[in-house]
Design a protein around this motif. Structure first.
Motif, PDB file in Angstrom:
ATOM      1  N   ALA A  95      -1.184  -1.697  19.636  1.00  0.00           N
ATOM      2  CA  ALA A  95      -1.380  -3.133  19.904  1.00  0.00           C
ATOM      3  C   ALA A  95      -2.165  -3.389  21.184  1.00  0.00           C
ATOM      4  N   LEU A  96      -2.550  -2.325  21.909  1.00  0.00           N
ATOM      5  CA  LEU A  96      -3.300  -2.507  23.146  1.00  0.00           C
ATOM      6  C   LEU A  96      -4.661  -3.153  22.873  1.00  0.00           C
ATOM      7  N   PRO A  97      -5.183  -3.927  23.838  1.00  0.00           N
ATOM      8  CA  PRO A  97      -6.527  -4.496  23.678  1.00  0.00           C
ATOM      9  C   PRO A  97      -7.592  -3.425  23.868  1.00  0.00           C
ATOM     10  N   THR A  98      -8.792  -3.696  23.374  1.00  0.00           N
ATOM     11  CA  THR A  98      -9.938  -2.816  23.583  1.00  0.00           C
ATOM     12  C   THR A  98     -11.052  -3.615  24.241  1.00  0.00           C
ATOM     13  N   ARG A  99     -12.139  -2.950  24.564  1.00  0.00           N
ATOM     14  CA  ARG A  99     -13.286  -3.641  25.158  1.00  0.00           C
ATOM     15  C   ARG A  99     -14.199  -4.270  24.103  1.00  0.00           C
ATOM     16  N   LEU A 100     -13.716  -4.307  22.868  1.00  0.00           N
ATOM     17  CA  LEU A 100     -14.499  -4.863  21.766  1.00  0.00           C
ATOM     18  C   LEU A 100     -13.909  -6.215  21.348  1.00  0.00           C
ATOM     19  N   GLY A 101     -14.148  -7.220  22.143  1.00  0.00           N
ATOM     20  CA  GLY A 101     -13.674  -8.560  21.820  1.00  0.00           C
ATOM     21  C   GLY A 101     -12.164  -8.598  21.738  1.00  0.00           C
ATOM     22  N   ASP A 102     -11.659  -9.174  20.634  1.00  0.00           N
ATOM     23  CA  ASP A 102     -10.201  -9.260  20.489  1.00  0.00           C
ATOM     24  C   ASP A 102      -9.638  -8.189  19.557  1.00  0.00           C
ATOM     25  N   TRP A 103     -10.394  -7.129  19.301  1.00  0.00           N
ATOM     26  CA  TRP A 103      -9.875  -6.016  18.524  1.00  0.00           C
ATOM     27  C   TRP A 103      -8.776  -5.295  19.302  1.00  0.00           C
ATOM     28  N   THR A 104      -7.720  -4.920  18.593  1.00  0.00           N
ATOM     29  CA  THR A 104      -6.696  -4.056  19.146  1.00  0.00           C
ATOM     30  C   THR A 104      -7.077  -2.602  18.874  1.00  0.00           C
ATOM     31  N   VAL A 105      -6.274  -1.690  19.416  1.00  0.00           N
ATOM     32  CA  VAL A 105      -6.488  -0.273  19.127  1.00  0.00           C
ATOM     33  C   VAL A 105      -6.354  -0.009  17.631  1.00  0.00           C
ATOM     34  N   ARG A 106      -5.423  -0.687  16.972  1.00  0.00           N
ATOM     35  CA  ARG A 106      -5.284  -0.532  15.526  1.00  0.00           C
ATOM     36  C   ARG A 106      -6.573  -0.944  14.810  1.00  0.00           C
ATOM     37  N   ASP A 107      -7.156  -2.072  15.201  1.00  0.00           N
ATOM     38  CA  ASP A 107      -8.421  -2.511  14.607  1.00  0.00           C
ATOM     39  C   ASP A 107      -9.522  -1.480  14.847  1.00  0.00           C
ATOM     40  N   LEU A 108      -9.566  -0.959  16.064  1.00  0.00           N
ATOM     41  CA  LEU A 108     -10.602   0.001  16.422  1.00  0.00           C
ATOM     42  C   LEU A 108     -10.490   1.265  15.578  1.00  0.00           C
ATOM     43  N   ILE A 109      -9.287   1.771  15.392  1.00  0.00           N
ATOM     44  CA  ILE A 109      -9.110   2.981  14.577  1.00  0.00           C
ATOM     45  C   ILE A 109      -9.492   2.704  13.119  1.00  0.00           C
ATOM     46  N   ALA A 110      -9.127   1.534  12.620  1.00  0.00           N
ATOM     47  CA  ALA A 110      -9.549   1.165  11.261  1.00  0.00           C
ATOM     48  C   ALA A 110     -11.064   1.160  11.158  1.00  0.00           C
ATOM     49  N   HIS A 111     -11.728   0.646  12.197  1.00  0.00           N
ATOM     50  CA  HIS A 111     -13.189   0.601  12.190  1.00  0.00           C
ATOM     51  C   HIS A 111     -13.791   2.007  12.261  1.00  0.00           C
ATOM     52  N   ILE A 112     -13.163   2.885  13.011  1.00  0.00           N
ATOM     53  CA  ILE A 112     -13.658   4.264  13.073  1.00  0.00           C
ATOM     54  C   ILE A 112     -13.619   4.897  11.683  1.00  0.00           C
ATOM     55  N   GLY A 113     -12.559   4.625  10.948  1.00  0.00           N
ATOM     56  CA  GLY A 113     -12.514   5.120   9.569  1.00  0.00           C
ATOM     57  C   GLY A 113     -13.647   4.573   8.724  1.00  0.00           C
ATOM     58  N   MET A 114     -14.078   3.360   9.035  1.00  0.00           N
ATOM     59  CA  MET A 114     -15.172   2.745   8.289  1.00  0.00           C
ATOM     60  C   MET A 114     -16.503   3.463   8.487  1.00  0.00           C
ATOM     61  N   ALA A 115     -16.619   4.265   9.561  1.00  0.00           N
ATOM     62  CA  ALA A 115     -17.828   5.072   9.730  1.00  0.00           C
ATOM     63  C   ALA A 115     -17.983   6.045   8.568  1.00  0.00           C
ATOM     64  N   ALA A 116     -16.859   6.502   8.036  1.00  0.00           N
ATOM     65  CA  ALA A 116     -16.893   7.379   6.857  1.00  0.00           C
ATOM     66  C   ALA A 116     -16.991   6.583   5.576  1.00  0.00           C
ATOM     67  N   THR A 117     -16.199   5.523   5.449  1.00  0.00           N
ATOM     68  CA  THR A 117     -16.197   4.772   4.189  1.00  0.00           C
ATOM     69  C   THR A 117     -17.493   4.013   3.966  1.00  0.00           C
ATOM     70  N   ALA A 118     -18.294   3.832   5.016  1.00  0.00           N
ATOM     71  CA  ALA A 118     -19.615   3.226   4.822  1.00  0.00           C
ATOM     72  C   ALA A 118     -20.473   4.080   3.903  1.00  0.00           C
TER      73      ALA A 118
END
Length: 265
Positions: free
Chosen positions: A40-63
């Protein structure tokens, strides 16, 4: 006489594949150990949390999965070195997709494991020459996989910045490919030969219009380390701050490349 056209950099497809899978594995291993408070920690990417960021990292593969589901385009429309500067218009769609993945996959380990498995199957099934329609234009699969090293390395750095002490490692080949691609993107954005940008041990590029250097010590030189370069190239670090913190050296009247950064946003 016009200057000779620079030959495009080539990447070893087998090394690129190994690098992408290795970096994804590093993130997956780190994510397994995060507790709900860390996710639930914030990241430097707007209002994304760490959970959002990890989901996005997975999207590098699913793209890659999504692109292979589409018909192959008739021809290539963008080079891999042009990809970084062509990604901006898709930011809103990427944000929506990321939030959708976060909501749909509460078990991040299962999500990343499935993304890894499906990527391996697809890379075994399709040649590197297969053209993909991406948000930046049509690219061969082998080249698009190089862009995945940028996504994975950049967002691994975001993850390390968000979670104190996490220290997710960087696969050496992934870091090398990401560094080189972003350096080449600068040379595409500011073609020329008056300034040499050095990112040892991975990349050296000539850029910026002006008198061309041919031998000896270049009159205009920028030098930094790979992670600092990646942060500069993607807007995570401002040029002025990097200079002030002695994270980059710049000598010569044409060495101020701050106005050319970032090359990817």
């Amino acid at each position: 006489m016009p200057p000779a056209k620079k030959r495009a950099r080539s990447y070893d497809p087998a090394k690129t594949r190994a690098a992408v899978l290795a970096q994804l594995a590093h993130v997956r291993e780190a994510a397994r150990g995060l507790d709900p408070e860390q996710l639930a920690l914030p990241t430097r990417l707007g209002d994304w949390t760490v959970r959002d960021l990890i989901a996005h990292i997975g999207m590098a593969a699913t793209a890659v999965h999504r692109a292979l589901e589409l018909p192959a385009p008739p021809r290539q429309t963008v080079t891999v070195a042009e990809w970084p500067s062509a990604t901006g218009p898709g930011a809103a769609d990427i944000d929506d997709r990321t939030r959708g993945v976060t909501a749909a996959y509460p078990d991040l380990d299962a999500y990343l494991t499935d993304a890894d498995h499906r990527l391996r199957v697809l890379l075994d099934a399709h040649p590197g020459s297969r053209l993909l329609e991406t948000n930046a234009g049509a690219l061969p699969l082998a080249d698009y996989l190089v862009t995945r090293t940028v996504e994975l390395v950049v967002h691994t750095d975001d993850l390390n910045a968000a979670v104190p002490g996490l220290d997710v490692p960087y696969d050496r080949q992934a870091l090398a490919a990401a560094t080189r691609l972003l350096a080449d993107a600068l040379a595409v954005k500011a073609p020329g030969g008056s300034t040499e940008v050095r990112v040892p041990p991975y990349a050296v590029v000539q850029c910026v219009e002006g008198p061309r250097h041919t031998r000896g010590t270049p009159p205009n030189v920028v030098e930094t380390d790979p992670l600092t370069w990646i942060r500069l190239a993607t807007g995570r670090l401002a040029w002025a701050d990097a200079l002030a913190e002695a994270k980059v050296s710049a000598s010569g009247e044409r060495a101020d490349i701050g106005g050319l950064l970032p090359v990817m946003s």
